[in-house]
Write a protein that holds these residues in place. Structure first.
Motif, PDB file in Angstrom:
ATOM      1  N   GLY A   1     -12.322 -10.324  10.036  1.00 30.40           N
ATOM      2  CA  GLY A   1     -10.938 -10.806  10.048  1.00 30.40           C
ATOM      3  C   GLY A   1     -10.076 -10.065  11.044  1.00 30.40           C
ATOM      4  O   GLY A   1     -10.537  -9.169  11.754  1.00 30.40           O
ATOM      5  N   GLN A   2      -8.813 -10.449  11.083  1.00 25.29           N
ATOM      6  CA  GLN A   2      -7.829  -9.807  11.941  1.00 25.29           C
ATOM      7  C   GLN A   2      -6.633  -9.404  11.088  1.00 25.29           C
ATOM      8  O   GLN A   2      -6.307 -10.094  10.122  1.00 25.29           O
ATOM      9  N   CYS A   3      -5.976  -8.308  11.454  1.00 22.22           N
ATOM     10  CA  CYS A   3      -4.835  -7.864  10.669  1.00 22.22           C
ATOM     11  C   CYS A   3      -4.041  -6.813  11.437  1.00 22.22           C
ATOM     12  O   CYS A   3      -4.514  -6.262  12.420  1.00 22.22           O
ATOM     13  N   VAL A   4      -2.844  -6.554  10.913  1.00 24.07           N
ATOM     14  CA  VAL A   4      -1.978  -5.523  11.457  1.00 24.07           C
ATOM     15  C   VAL A   4      -1.322  -4.819  10.271  1.00 24.07           C
ATOM     16  O   VAL A   4      -0.685  -5.464   9.435  1.00 24.07           O
ATOM     17  N   ALA A   5      -1.482  -3.499  10.189  1.00 24.86           N
ATOM     18  CA  ALA A   5      -0.809  -2.716   9.152  1.00 24.86           C
ATOM     19  C   ALA A   5       0.585  -2.371   9.656  1.00 24.86           C
ATOM     20  O   ALA A   5       0.760  -2.014  10.811  1.00 24.86           O
ATOM     21  N   GLN A   6       1.580  -2.506   8.775  1.00 23.28           N
ATOM     22  CA  GLN A   6       2.946  -2.208   9.182  1.00 23.28           C
ATOM     23  C   GLN A   6       3.782  -1.711   8.023  1.00 23.28           C
ATOM     24  O   GLN A   6       3.489  -1.993   6.877  1.00 23.28           O
ATOM     25  N   ARG A   7       4.833  -0.983   8.358  1.00 26.81           N
ATOM     26  CA  ARG A   7       5.764  -0.490   7.335  1.00 26.81           C
ATOM     27  C   ARG A   7       6.548  -1.660   6.808  1.00 26.81           C
ATOM     28  O   ARG A   7       6.903  -2.559   7.538  1.00 26.81           O
ATOM     29  N   ASN A   8       6.786  -1.673   5.518  1.00 24.61           N
ATOM     30  CA  ASN A   8       7.493  -2.786   4.886  1.00 24.61           C
ATOM     31  C   ASN A   8       8.931  -2.856   5.348  1.00 24.61           C
ATOM     32  O   ASN A   8       9.735  -2.068   5.264  1.00 24.61           O
TER      33      ASN A   8
ATOM     34  N   PHE B   1       0.861  -1.169   0.000  1.00 25.83           N
ATOM     35  CA  PHE B   1       0.000   0.000   0.000  1.00 25.83           C
ATOM     36  C   PHE B   1       0.905   1.229   0.000  1.00 25.83           C
ATOM     37  O   PHE B   1       1.984   1.201   0.589  1.00 25.83           O
ATOM     38  N   GLY B   2       0.478   2.293  -0.644  1.00 27.78           N
ATOM     39  CA  GLY B   2       1.317   3.474  -0.797  1.00 27.78           C
ATOM     40  C   GLY B   2       1.513   4.279   0.470  1.00 27.78           C
ATOM     41  O   GLY B   2       2.495   4.986   0.617  1.00 27.78           O
ATOM     42  N   SER B   3       0.575   4.154   1.416  1.00 31.83           N
ATOM     43  CA  SER B   3       0.692   4.923   2.660  1.00 31.83           C
ATOM     44  C   SER B   3       0.152   4.089   3.817  1.00 31.83           C
ATOM     45  O   SER B   3      -0.561   3.101   3.614  1.00 31.83           O
ATOM     46  N   HIS B   4       0.490   4.512   5.024  1.00 37.78           N
ATOM     47  CA  HIS B   4      -0.027   3.822   6.208  1.00 37.78           C
ATOM     48  C   HIS B   4      -1.545   3.954   6.249  1.00 37.78           C
ATOM     49  O   HIS B   4      -2.245   3.023   6.656  1.00 37.78           O
ATOM     50  N   GLU B   5      -2.059   5.082   5.797  1.00 38.75           N
ATOM     51  CA  GLU B   5      -3.510   5.297   5.787  1.00 38.75           C
ATOM     52  C   GLU B   5      -4.209   4.274   4.882  1.00 38.75           C
ATOM     53  O   GLU B   5      -5.234   3.708   5.258  1.00 38.75           O
ATOM     54  N   GLU B   6      -3.651   4.035   3.679  1.00 37.18           N
ATOM     55  CA  GLU B   6      -4.243   3.045   2.775  1.00 37.18           C
ATOM     56  C   GLU B   6      -4.217   1.649   3.397  1.00 37.18           C
ATOM     57  O   GLU B   6      -5.204   0.907   3.320  1.00 37.18           O
ATOM     58  N   ALA B   7      -3.086   1.294   4.004  1.00 32.29           N
ATOM     59  CA  ALA B   7      -2.974  -0.018   4.651  1.00 32.29           C
ATOM     60  C   ALA B   7      -3.970  -0.127   5.804  1.00 32.29           C
ATOM     61  O   ALA B   7      -4.630  -1.154   5.969  1.00 32.29           O
ATOM     62  N   SER B   8      -4.101   0.942   6.586  1.00 33.11           N
ATOM     63  CA  SER B   8      -5.041   0.946   7.708  1.00 33.11           C
ATOM     64  C   SER B   8      -6.484   0.821   7.232  1.00 33.11           C
ATOM     65  O   SER B   8      -7.287   0.108   7.845  1.00 33.11           O
ATOM     66  N   GLN B   9      -6.817   1.502   6.134  1.00 36.69           N
ATOM     67  CA  GLN B   9      -8.169   1.410   5.597  1.00 36.69           C
ATOM     68  C   GLN B   9      -8.478  -0.015   5.148  1.00 36.69           C
ATOM     69  O   GLN B   9      -9.578  -0.519   5.374  1.00 36.69           O
ATOM     70  N   PHE B  10      -7.486  -0.660   4.507  1.00 34.66           N
ATOM     71  CA  PHE B  10      -7.680  -2.052   4.102  1.00 34.66           C
ATOM     72  C   PHE B  10      -7.912  -2.925   5.333  1.00 34.66           C
ATOM     73  O   PHE B  10      -8.804  -3.777   5.355  1.00 34.66           O
ATOM     74  N   CYS B  11      -7.106  -2.706   6.370  1.00 36.35           N
ATOM     75  CA  CYS B  11      -7.221  -3.488   7.601  1.00 36.35           C
ATOM     76  C   CYS B  11      -8.594  -3.271   8.253  1.00 36.35           C
ATOM     77  O   CYS B  11      -9.223  -4.222   8.713  1.00 36.35           O
ATOM     78  N   VAL B  12      -9.082  -2.036   8.261  1.00 38.93           N
ATOM     79  CA  VAL B  12     -10.406  -1.740   8.809  1.00 38.93           C
ATOM     80  C   VAL B  12     -11.481  -2.509   8.031  1.00 38.93           C
ATOM     81  O   VAL B  12     -12.403  -3.077   8.620  1.00 38.93           O
ATOM     82  N   SER B  13     -11.326  -2.565   6.702  1.00 36.67           N
ATOM     83  CA  SER B  13     -12.286  -3.307   5.873  1.00 36.67           C
ATOM     84  C   SER B  13     -12.285  -4.791   6.235  1.00 36.67           C
ATOM     85  O   SER B  13     -13.345  -5.413   6.348  1.00 36.67           O
ATOM     86  N   LEU B  14     -11.090  -5.346   6.416  1.00 39.03           N
ATOM     87  CA  LEU B  14     -10.989  -6.769   6.766  1.00 39.03           C
ATOM     88  C   LEU B  14     -11.562  -7.021   8.160  1.00 39.03           C
ATOM     89  O   LEU B  14     -12.292  -7.987   8.370  1.00 39.03           O
ATOM     90  N   LYS B  15     -11.278  -6.142   9.098  1.00 36.12           N
ATOM     91  CA  LYS B  15     -11.810  -6.297  10.456  1.00 36.12           C
ATOM     92  C   LYS B  15     -13.336  -6.178  10.455  1.00 36.12           C
ATOM     93  O   LYS B  15     -14.011  -6.902  11.172  1.00 36.12           O
ATOM     94  N   SER B  16     -13.854  -5.276   9.639  1.00 32.21           N
ATOM     95  CA  SER B  16     -15.314  -5.107   9.542  1.00 32.21           C
ATOM     96  C   SER B  16     -15.970  -6.380   9.027  1.00 32.21           C
ATOM     97  O   SER B  16     -17.098  -6.704   9.400  1.00 32.21           O
ATOM     98  N   ALA B  17     -15.249  -7.108   8.173  1.00 34.13           N
ATOM     99  CA  ALA B  17     -15.780  -8.361   7.633  1.00 34.13           C
ATOM    100  C   ALA B  17     -15.614  -9.515   8.623  1.00 34.13           C
ATOM    101  O   ALA B  17     -16.159 -10.588   8.409  1.00 34.13           O
TER     102      ALA B  17
END
Length: 128
Positions: free
Chosen positions: A121-128, A103-119
């Motif tokens: 799932g579990q996840c953690v956004a992190q810097r590569n 993901f290009g930014s932490h915000e994009e990764a976090s938004q993806f993680c929020v989508s997965l959690k809403s469905a």
């Protein structure tokens, strides 16, 4: 064997080798269609963010876990290719993390993680 070879271009060692010997990643990509998409992502991920969705004791288990989660959450993970990363946690042992990105930014990764959690799932956004 094809699962392990599908992830070879994603580890740091084959990327380092690719500049000296470009043929190994090409061979892997041609033997496994799934490796074609992750290979470009691996290079693009160098400055981005990834979302970890699973951590397992073996690379095969990380692949299987990703596929299971992809089936469980097709609206979020359906079109995604896994990025499998080896993590040496010292005394805890070696783990293989199933990740999605880059993901290009932490915000994009976090938004993806929020989508997965809403469905569910579990996840953690992190810097590569």
């Amino acid at each position: 064997p094809s699962l392990a070879s599908a992830n070879a271009p994603l580890s740091l060692a084959p990327q380092a080798e690719s500049s000296a010997a470009p043929e190994p990643p090409v061979r892997v990509a041609t033997t496994s269609p799934n490796a074609v998409q992750p290979a470009p992502n691996a290079g693009a991920a160098s400055g981005g963010y990834l979302v970890q969705i699973s951590s397992q004791r073996s690379e095969a288990d990380a692949q299987a876990s990703f596929r299971a989660l992809q089936s469980k959450f097709p609206s979020v993970l359906g079109s995604r290719a896994p990025v499998i990363r080896r993590a040496d946690l010292g005394e805890k042992g070696i783990y293989y993390r199933a990740m999605v990105g880059p993901f290009g930014s932490h915000e994009e990764a976090s938004q993806f993680c929020v989508s997965l959690k809403s469905a569910g799932g579990q996840c953690v956004a992190q810097r590569n």
